[in-house]
Design a protein around this motif. Structure first.
Motif, mmCIF file in Angstrom:
data_model
loop_
_atom_site.group_PDB
_atom_site.id
_atom_site.type_symbol
_atom_site.label_atom_id
_atom_site.label_comp_id
_atom_site.label_asym_id
_atom_site.label_seq_id
_atom_site.Cartn_x
_atom_site.Cartn_y
_atom_site.Cartn_z
ATOM 1 N N LEU A 135 0.812 -1.207 0.000
ATOM 2 C CA LEU A 135 0.000 0.000 0.000
ATOM 3 C C LEU A 135 0.848 1.260 0.000
ATOM 4 N N ASN A 136 0.266 2.320 -0.534
ATOM 5 C CA ASN A 136 0.838 3.656 -0.371
ATOM 6 C C ASN A 136 0.257 4.207 0.921
ATOM 7 N N LEU A 137 0.994 4.100 2.016
ATOM 8 C CA LEU A 137 0.460 4.448 3.331
ATOM 9 C C LEU A 137 0.055 5.910 3.436
ATOM 10 N N GLY A 138 0.576 6.745 2.536
ATOM 11 C CA GLY A 138 0.192 8.148 2.543
ATOM 12 C C GLY A 138 -1.270 8.358 2.177
ATOM 13 N N CYS A 139 -1.918 7.338 1.630
ATOM 14 C CA CYS A 139 -3.336 7.431 1.245
ATOM 15 C C CYS A 139 -4.269 7.041 2.388
ATOM 16 N N PHE A 140 -3.721 6.646 3.549
ATOM 17 C CA PHE A 140 -4.550 6.082 4.612
ATOM 18 C C PHE A 140 -4.492 6.925 5.889
ATOM 19 N N GLN A 141 -5.585 6.872 6.652
ATOM 20 C CA GLN A 141 -5.692 7.626 7.902
ATOM 21 C C GLN A 141 -4.616 7.152 8.873
ATOM 22 N N GLN A 142 -3.762 8.067 9.300
ATOM 23 C CA GLN A 142 -2.628 7.680 10.121
ATOM 24 C C GLN A 142 -2.993 7.346 11.562
ATOM 25 N N ASP A 143 -4.202 7.754 12.009
ATOM 26 C CA ASP A 143 -4.593 7.467 13.385
ATOM 27 C C ASP A 143 -5.704 6.421 13.468
ATOM 28 N N PHE A 144 -6.052 5.799 12.347
ATOM 29 C CA PHE A 144 -7.162 4.842 12.336
ATOM 30 C C PHE A 144 -6.911 3.668 13.280
ATOM 31 N N GLY A 145 -5.732 3.084 13.228
ATOM 32 C CA GLY A 145 -5.435 1.914 14.045
ATOM 33 C C GLY A 145 -5.481 2.221 15.527
ATOM 34 N N LEU A 146 -4.816 3.303 15.933
ATOM 35 C CA LEU A 146 -4.730 3.636 17.353
ATOM 36 C C LEU A 146 -6.089 4.050 17.910
ATOM 37 N N LYS A 147 -6.796 4.933 17.215
ATOM 38 C CA LYS A 147 -8.072 5.431 17.752
ATOM 39 C C LYS A 147 -9.136 4.337 17.766
ATOM 40 N N THR A 148 -9.175 3.515 16.730
ATOM 41 C CA THR A 148 -10.162 2.441 16.710
ATOM 42 C C THR A 148 -9.885 1.461 17.838
ATOM 43 N N ALA A 149 -8.616 1.203 18.115
ATOM 44 C CA ALA A 149 -8.266 0.316 19.231
ATOM 45 C C ALA A 149 -8.712 0.923 20.558
ATOM 46 N N LEU A 150 -8.454 2.200 20.749
ATOM 47 C CA LEU A 150 -8.831 2.852 22.003
ATOM 48 C C LEU A 150 -10.345 2.941 22.168
ATOM 49 N N ASN A 151 -11.070 2.957 21.055
ATOM 50 C CA ASN A 151 -12.534 3.009 21.118
ATOM 51 C C ASN A 151 -13.175 1.640 21.306
ATOM 52 N N THR A 152 -12.424 0.570 21.086
ATOM 53 C CA THR A 152 -13.011 -0.773 21.159
ATOM 54 C C THR A 152 -12.477 -1.623 22.302
ATOM 55 N N LEU A 153 -11.355 -1.243 22.896
ATOM 56 C CA LEU A 153 -10.847 -2.070 23.988
ATOM 57 C C LEU A 153 -11.249 -1.508 25.353
ATOM 58 N N ASP A 154 -11.209 -2.369 26.335
ATOM 59 C CA ASP A 154 -11.482 -1.997 27.719
ATOM 60 C C ASP A 154 -10.248 -1.276 28.260
ATOM 61 N N HIS A 155 -10.420 -0.045 28.706
ATOM 62 C CA HIS A 155 -9.271 0.750 29.137
ATOM 63 C C HIS A 155 -8.618 0.225 30.411
ATOM 64 N N GLN A 156 -9.247 -0.762 31.045
ATOM 65 C CA GLN A 156 -8.634 -1.393 32.220
ATOM 66 C C GLN A 156 -7.920 -2.694 31.855
ATOM 67 N N SER A 157 -7.855 -2.997 30.533
ATOM 68 C CA SER A 157 -7.340 -4.310 30.111
ATOM 69 C C SER A 157 -6.050 -4.221 29.310
ATOM 70 N N LEU A 158 -5.356 -3.101 29.369
ATOM 71 C CA LEU A 158 -4.163 -2.917 28.538
ATOM 72 C C LEU A 158 -3.087 -3.947 28.896
ATOM 73 N N ARG A 159 -2.539 -4.570 27.870
ATOM 74 C CA ARG A 159 -1.446 -5.529 28.074
ATOM 75 C C ARG A 159 -0.102 -4.980 27.621
ATOM 76 N N SER A 160 -0.132 -4.034 26.690
ATOM 77 C CA SER A 160 1.124 -3.420 26.252
ATOM 78 C C SER A 160 0.841 -2.043 25.659
ATOM 79 N N VAL A 161 1.821 -1.157 25.772
ATOM 80 C CA VAL A 161 1.741 0.164 25.141
ATOM 81 C C VAL A 161 3.090 0.468 24.506
ATOM 82 N N ASP A 162 3.070 1.098 23.349
ATOM 83 C CA ASP A 162 4.281 1.582 22.688
ATOM 84 C C ASP A 162 4.279 3.102 22.779
ATOM 85 N N LEU A 163 5.396 3.659 23.217
ATOM 86 C CA LEU A 163 5.482 5.099 23.412
ATOM 87 C C LEU A 163 6.684 5.682 22.681
#
Length: 540
Positions: A105-133
């Motif tokens: 894919l040409n990643l420049g054509c895709f929403q750069q925050d789709f993966g992170l925001k969709t994950a934060l909207n669908t997971l339980d915020h008390q269930s985090l197993r890992s974070v990348d910073l």
């Protein structure tokens, strides 16, 4: 009883709106070598499948194995499979990738925050197993933290003022049928029991999840600072950078990307003027030697900022990694820092500026820092010499390089550089060493004040050091019942004028200062800032 739906692990990206109306092939990387496969007619949805043309390679170590047995080992080969399924639903395009399909894919054509925001909207915020910073230090740091069991964000020690959240992994929140959710930047990953004909429904569901604001309950701070990874956006920003260089924009700053020992630095220079040393980093020196007609991002990356030490050793840094520039853009500000572009929410910036306005200028009278010409080069007074002279002329106690043992830090620390009879602790650093030196300055003052307040053992050691400096200074730090409200922490920046001092700080230095100000103020300390302008030394 109906057959159980197969469990599938899926990776998904969402195309930006401006690319959703284009041909599917336009969303692929220009150099992607693929075969286009039409969908079966029975699948009543708009989509296409691209499969990477197979390419078989022998591993690099195969020749060594061949030599060991004296013949070609035919079984040794590498063959990777990649595919991407593009589907258009409700006028938007989503990409489901398989294998190494994301590289098609040409990643420049895709929403750069789709993966992170969709994950934060669908997971339980008390269930985090890992974070990348991505931590915005003077030398930006990438780090991944994992928890033995599902936990909330606070367990991972996230600093919301400096950490850019890049990826998360966790369990779904109630009502979400997905399994083992993870998301980072543009890519959202999850498991689901589903049939092929469920693809349009899943795609529509993902778009709905992306639009939610549930992430703001626990992760609203992720909108404060975002690292820009989209190549098209970076290219456009780099063009603005080139314009700033050509026009010699006064807002463009060159800083050293690491903390340095000033007393060991002879001077700074650049690629096209390596022998022309200056005592501090002079952005104008670089800009005046740049050919506006031929300058490019590639040439800036090749150019070097050289740090020459007192032993005449020169160490080079790419100028691009040393550049600092802020650009206004609608509701956000774009900032180049440490070789990366960041997007900063203006409301967050407004909050930083509001707090910064509360940091008062010190009313202490600090002498200017000396500069002079010597052997054709401009010299500037070292921090050590400045501290000695100021202590002598102003009647301050000199504590520079007087280390105090502390069990709560990795090594002994300075109580401060200069101490007044009125319990003002002055910490001193040069201004034009860049944001690295300033961050170190603010951290030094914060650690010293916190340890002095909370560690009786440190106060005992500090009293011993103070007595050696001057017996009258010992009781400025009591062994018991220390009252933080009696102390003033002053950050003195050499080579900077008092008026406009705060406004002239790089953004991330402002963030560090406001963070330290809030921290120490809450503990009862008074926190102020000061500048010592450059003045010509009287050689008479």
């Amino acid at each position: 009883m109906p057959d159980k739906k197969p469990y599938r692990r899926l990776n998904v990206l969402l195309a930006k709106d401006e690319f959703s109306g284009k041909e599917y092939r336009d969303l692929l990387s220009p150099d992607a070598k693929v075969s286009e496969l039409e969908l079966e007619d029975e699948h009543d949805f708009d989509g296409i499948l691209y499969v990477r043309n197979p390419e078989e390679k022998r591993p690099r170590w195969a020749q060594l194995v061949d030599t060991l047995v004296g013949r070609t080992v035919d079984q040794l080969s590498n063959k990777s499979s990649s595919a991407v399924f593009l589907i258009r639903v409700k006028g938007k395009v989503l990409a489901f990738t398989f294998g190494y399909g994301r590289f098609l894919l040409n990643l420049g054509c895709f929403q750069q925050d789709f993966g992170l925001k969709t994950a934060l909207n669908t997971l339980d915020h008390q269930s985090l197993r890992s974070v990348d910073l991505h931590t915005l230090e003077d030398q930006p740091i990438q780090k991944k933290s994992q928890s033995a069991r599902g936990s909330e964000a606070s367990v991972f020690g996230i600093d919301i003022f400096r950490d850019v959240l890049r990826a998360v992994t966790g369990s779904p929140r109630p009502g979400v049928d997905y399994k083992s959710i993870s998301g980072g930047d543009a890519i959202y990953s999850f498991g689901l029991e589903m049939l092929v004909e469920d693809m349009p429904k899943v795609a529509s569901q993902l778009m709905t999840y992306y639009q939610l604001s549930l992430y703001k309950d626990s992760f609203g701070w992720v909108d404060n600072i975002r690292r820009i990874k989209d190549s098209d956006t970076i290219a456009a920003l780099d063009k603005n950078l080139l314009d700033a260089i050509k026009s010699k924009d006064p807002g463009l700053i060159i800083t050293i990307p690491e903390v340095i020992e000033w007393d060991k630095v002879l001077g700074f220079s650049f690629t096209r003027s390596k022998n022309d040393l200056t005592p501090t980093i002079d952005t104008e020196q670089y800009l005046k030697n740049v050919d506006a007609g031929s300058v490019s991002i590639e040439s800036i990356r090749r150019d070097r900022l050289f740090v020459t030490d007192v032993h005449d050793n020169a160490f080079g840094h790419s100028v691009y990694s040393c550049l600092y520039l802020e650009l206004d853009s609608g509701d956000t500000k774009k900032v180049l820092f440490g070789g990366n572009w960041y997007e900063i929410d203006k409301s967050f910036m407004s909050g930083v500026d509001s707090t910064l306005a509360s940091v008062a200028l010190s009313d202490l009278d600090f002498p200017g820092v000396h500069v002079w010409e010597e052997d054709g080069n401009t010299k500037i007074e070292t921090e050590g010499d400045y501290n000695e002279r100021t202590a002598a002329t102003q009647g301050f106690y000199l504590l520079d390089k007087r280390l105090v043992k502390c069990t709560k830090t990795t090594s002994p620390i300075e109580l401060c550089d200069l101490l007044t009879q009125d319990k003002q602790l002055v910490h001193v650093k040069h201004r034009k060493g860049g944001s690295a030196g300033l961050s170190h300055l603010f951290a030094q003052g914060s650690v010293s004040a916190e340890v002095m307040l909370g560690d009786k053992g440190f106060r005992k050691q500090a009293r011993t050091v103070l007595r050696r400096v001057d017996p009258r200074a010992r009781d400025l730090v009591p062994l018991d019942s220390l009252k933080s409200s009696e102390y003033e922490i002053i950050f003195l920046i050499l080579g900077a004028e008092g008026q406009g001092l705060k406004e002239g700080l790089p953004f991330f230095s402002k963030v560090n200062l406001t963070r330290v100000y809030e921290n120490l103020s809450q503990r009862g300390f008074s926190v102020k800032i000061a500048g010592a302008e450059k003045v010509a030394r009287d050689l008479a």
